[in-house]
Design an enzyme around this catalytic site. Structure first.
Site, PDB file in Angstrom:
ATOM      1  N   ASN A 144       0.849  -1.189   0.000  1.00 58.38           N
ATOM      2  CA  ASN A 144       0.000   0.000   0.000  1.00 58.38           C
ATOM      3  C   ASN A 144       0.880   1.234   0.000  1.00 58.38           C
ATOM      4  OD1 ASN A 144      -2.848   1.031   0.355  1.00 58.38           O
ATOM      5  ND2 ASN A 144      -1.821   2.140   1.991  1.00 58.38           N
ATOM      6  N   GLU A 145       0.687   2.060  -1.005  1.00 54.31           N
ATOM      7  CA  GLU A 145       1.364   3.361  -1.054  1.00 54.31           C
ATOM      8  C   GLU A 145       2.851   3.265  -0.677  1.00 54.31           C
ATOM      9  OE1 GLU A 145      -0.955   6.166   1.226  1.00 54.31           O
ATOM     10  OE2 GLU A 145      -2.353   6.411  -0.433  1.00 54.31           O
ATOM     11  N   GLU A 303      -8.160   4.922  -4.710  1.00 61.30           N
ATOM     12  CA  GLU A 303      -8.710   5.444  -3.454  1.00 61.30           C
ATOM     13  C   GLU A 303      -9.056   6.908  -3.624  1.00 61.30           C
ATOM     14  OE1 GLU A 303      -6.385   5.244   0.129  1.00 61.30           O
ATOM     15  OE2 GLU A 303      -5.666   3.257  -0.359  1.00 61.30           O
ATOM     16  N   GLU A 351      -7.456   6.239  12.070  1.00 69.26           N
ATOM     17  CA  GLU A 351      -8.216   7.064  11.110  1.00 69.26           C
ATOM     18  C   GLU A 351      -9.720   6.926  11.359  1.00 69.26           C
ATOM     19  OE1 GLU A 351      -6.549   5.586   7.417  1.00 69.26           O
ATOM     20  OE2 GLU A 351      -5.093   7.209   7.382  1.00 69.26           O
ATOM     21  N   HIS A 354     -12.138   9.083   9.430  1.00 67.95           N
ATOM     22  CA  HIS A 354     -12.003   9.190   7.967  1.00 67.95           C
ATOM     23  C   HIS A 354     -13.334   8.806   7.340  1.00 67.95           C
ATOM     24  CE1 HIS A 354     -10.574   8.721   3.903  1.00 67.95           C
ATOM     25  NE2 HIS A 354      -9.389   9.175   4.266  1.00 67.95           N
TER      26      HIS A 354
HETATM   27  C1  GLA Z   1      -4.146   6.454   1.976  1.00 63.22           C
HETATM   28  C2  GLA Z   1      -4.041   5.041   2.480  1.00 63.22           C
HETATM   29  C3  GLA Z   1      -5.260   4.606   3.219  1.00 63.22           C
HETATM   30  C4  GLA Z   1      -5.726   5.685   4.162  1.00 63.22           C
HETATM   31  C5  GLA Z   1      -5.978   6.946   3.394  1.00 63.22           C
HETATM   32  C6  GLA Z   1      -6.468   8.077   4.256  1.00 63.22           C
HETATM   33  O1  GLA Z   1      -4.696   6.580   0.750  1.00 63.22           O
HETATM   34  O2  GLA Z   1      -3.766   4.125   1.462  1.00 63.22           O
HETATM   35  O3  GLA Z   1      -4.932   3.434   3.930  1.00 63.22           O
HETATM   36  O4  GLA Z   1      -4.768   5.896   5.143  1.00 63.22           O
HETATM   37  O5  GLA Z   1      -4.765   7.355   2.819  1.00 63.22           O
HETATM   38  O6  GLA Z   1      -6.805   9.186   3.479  1.00 63.22           O
END
Ligand code: GLA
Length: 663
Positions: A144-145, A303, A351, A354
């Site tokens: 992820n990211e 996302e 989060e 969120h």
């Molecule tokens: C990123 C992450 C998610 C979440 C979002 C919050 O995109 O991949 O897991 O933390 O940010 O905006």
């Protein structure tokens, strides 16, 4: 007909079976087609070393398959569990101050640590073996990211190995890093460290190379997992979600050669109308990167936020209709769908507030009702999936230049490559031009006009590519601080803008950076700020000059005819309207027509052979009429010349382009 992907990050591991049953019903109502599962589930999938527990995930995937929902199955390697860091303390990342970080959050890993990499490969292998052939599996989502930086001793050794390959011998490195400055000469490879905290300004080339190394190291980690997944499931798309931002040490253009499908996460930071411009920029950037990917020219919005946007000191609510417009804007610009973070708002964790498609308030909520409506819309426009976006205009966004411009010691602290690229994009967006934002200069043949904002680092090969493209008829707009330095961030001597002097027909003798309140006046009546320079023409003609001040009468904007094309140089930061005028004028010279739409109304077309779809997004608070002929797929209404789009609304017209349209 291929469906658009619609859904989001789904974390059933946080919820009971009873909630799972409700999720199934709510997803069905919202026409969800795909969800990302398992992103942060390592501690549930491998609760103890080597003990994998897949039963719960089997049940989730079986249920999704039964409901006709695809699983974008993630490898959970962005968040090693607490036991892992305790068992392998050398895998915990070390920051620039030399502090080793602890578990208790996410992204707690060192990408160079062999134990971590091995655990990632094992996890990817176990998932691939278990779920190859599972009917729910539609895509792999690795990690992820990617973006974690580590400065531990293992990273330092890996950095040295990377530098040996890049430079071959120490003399070449000393030369590239200009170590003769401040007595930094290295006499043994072992003396080289990662750029940890220093007493005063760090060596900018060392910092730049460390970012390049980090990008490559993370990419190698991605490719290892990708290859394991590909070997087991050769027909399933493998990707990872890019995170955008000046801090991210990932060269996405380079990465895009290695992903099957470019996937981005996008969270606009501007709560005002700028959010629409940021959304369009990110989409055009993703499409530009996708030029290199297997699934080009399509990409995926992996996302986005259903509701709250983080900005400055608080979260801002997305007004009704905005989630749909942002999603449709992404699809209009080539996305394979619209996915969100996240499906259901969590009860706790970092989060917890969120936004989510199913908010804390539950399904009896505006956001969930809009979720259902967006699902219907995406279902109705599924036929656009094969359409592509065609444009002859490109803006170049060069991540390595962005990194180099973050170095200390530059003539102004307000230089921001991303901001400058977005400025160019905004100026064109407001005039109705759809553009590609591209990362590389190696294939320019599709474009008639290119904007080069602050392309600070430039190789000889890139300068040569631009020169031949202009000579062959291209129209180039170069913004100040382009072509200044070589790839080692060393200034090209003899007058700025070094690599582009001949192409632009100018020689810049001196910089005059401006203060926050300074403005300069130009002979066209426009004003400009941030930056100015002493420009001499050496073949170019001046199209605007400074009026007043120490640069009075000197060229501010120039144009140089080169072969069948022309290259403009803009040596100061033009106010937005004047910038838009200039770019529109160059586009006209390149034979490119903008879409005619009222301000705040966005028009984008996807085409597939003879078929085409016109997306009309009304970001304003008033209704607007736009010429079109065809069928509005969102309402089913026949449009026989003019479509009226309500305030904050949208239309997606399957066009009959042979008939005339007017409002
Ligand atoms: C990123 C992450 C998610 C979440 C979002 C919050 O995109 O991949 O897991 O933390 O940010 O905006």
């Amino acid at each position: 007909m291929r469906r658009l992907l619609y859904g989001g990050d789904y974390n059933p591991e946080q919820w009971s079976e009873q909630v799972h049953a409700q999720d199934a019903e709510l997803m069905r109502r919202a026409r969800v087609t795909a969800v990302t599962v398992g992103v942060f589930a390592w501690s549930m999938l491998e609760p103890a070393p080597g003990r994998y527990e897949f039963d719960w995930l089997d049940r989730v995937l079986d249920r999704l398959a039964g409901d006709g929902i695809g699983a974008i199955l993630a490898t959970p390697t962005a968040s090693p569990p607490p036991w892992f860091g305790l068992a392998h303390p050398e895998t915990l990342p070390v920051n620039a101050d030399g502090v080793r970080l602890s578990h208790g959050s996410r992204d707690t890993y060192c990408a160079s640590a062999p134990a971590y990499r091995e655990a990632c490969r094992r996890m990817a292998g176990a998932l691939a073996e278990r779920y190859r052939g599972h009917p729910a599996l539609v895509m792999w989502h690795v990690h992820n990211e990617y973006g974690t930086v580590c400065q531990c001793d293992i990273s330092a050794a890996a950095f040295r190995r990377w530098l040996r390959i890049r430079y071959g011998d120490l003399e070449a490195l000393n030369d590239a890093w200009t170590t003769a400055f401040w007595s930094q000469r290295y006499t043994d490879w072992e003396q080289i460290r990662t750029p940890r905290a220093t007493q005063y300004l760090a060596n900018p080339t060392q910092v730049l190379d460390f970012r390049r190394f980090t990008s490559d190291e993370l990419l190698t980690a991605y490719v290892e997992q990708r290859d394991i997944l590909r070997a087991e499931t050769p027909n399933i798309v493998v990707t990872t979600n890019y995170v955008l931002g000046g801090w991210v040490p990932v060269d996405h253009d380079r990465w895009s050669r290695e992903v099957d499908l470019v996937a981005i996460d996008h969270y606009p930071s501007d709560p005002g109308p700028g959010a629409e411009e940021q959304t369009a920029f990110a989409a055009d950037l993703a499409r530009g990167w996708a030029r290199r990917s297997v699934e080009r020219p399509h990409w995926l919005l992996m996302e986005s936020a259903p509701n709250l946007i983080y900005a400055a000191d608080r979260m801002h609510t997305k007004e009704p209709g905005r989630m749909a417009r942002h999603s449709l804007a992404a699809v209009a610009r080539g996305s394979r769908g619209a996915l969100f973070f996240q499906w259901r708002a969590p009860r706790g964790g970092a989060e917890l507030f969120h936004s989510a498609l199913v908010p804390h308030a539950g399904p009896d909520s505006r956001v969930y009702r809009e979720t259902v409506e967006l699902g219907e819309h995406l279902d109705r426009i599924a036929e656009v999936a094969d359409g592509v976006v065609d444009t002859a205009v490109a803006i170049v966004y060069d991540e390595q230049s962005a990194w180099a411009l973050q170095a200390p010691g530059l003539p102004s602290t307000r230089l921001d490559h991303l901001d400058e690229a977005q400025r160019a994009h905004r100026a064109l967006w407001r005039r109705g031009f759809v553009v590609d934002v591209i990362g590389a200069l190696d294939d320019l043949s599709a474009y008639a006009m290119i904007v080069l904002p602050m392309h600070y680092l430039m190789s000889d090969a890139q300068a040569a590519a631009l020169q031949s493209w202009v000579a062959a008829g291209g129209r180039l707009v170069t913004i100040y601080l382009s072509g200044i330095a070589d790839e080692c961030a060393r200034v090209r001597i003899g007058g700025y803008p070094g690599a582009l002097r001949d192409l632009l027909g100018v020689r810049v003798e001196e910089f005059h950076p401006l203060g926050p309140d300074d403005r300069v006046a130009l002979s066209t009546g426009a004003t400009a700020d941030l930056w100015s320079e002493t420009v001499h023409t050496t073949g170019a003609e001046a199209v605007a000059r400074h009026v007043g001040g120490i640069l009075d009468g000197r060229p501010a904007i120039t144009r140089h005819a080169v072969g069948a094309g022309a290259a403009w140089y803009v040596s100061t930061r033009l106010e937005p309207a004047a910038y838009g005028d200039l770019l529109a004028e160059v586009a006209a010279a390149a034979g490119i027509e903008p879409a005619e739409a009222p301000p705040g109304v966005e028009l984008v077309r996807r085409t597939a052979g003879e078929r085409s779809w016109l997306f009309v997004l009304n970001h304003t608070a008033s209704p607007h009429d736009v010429p079109a002929v065809g069928v509005d797929l969102l309402t089913g209404a026949a449009i026989d010349g003019c479509v009226r789009v309500p305030p904050g609304g949208a239309a997606v017209i399957r066009e009959h382009r042979s008939s005339g349209s007017s409002c």
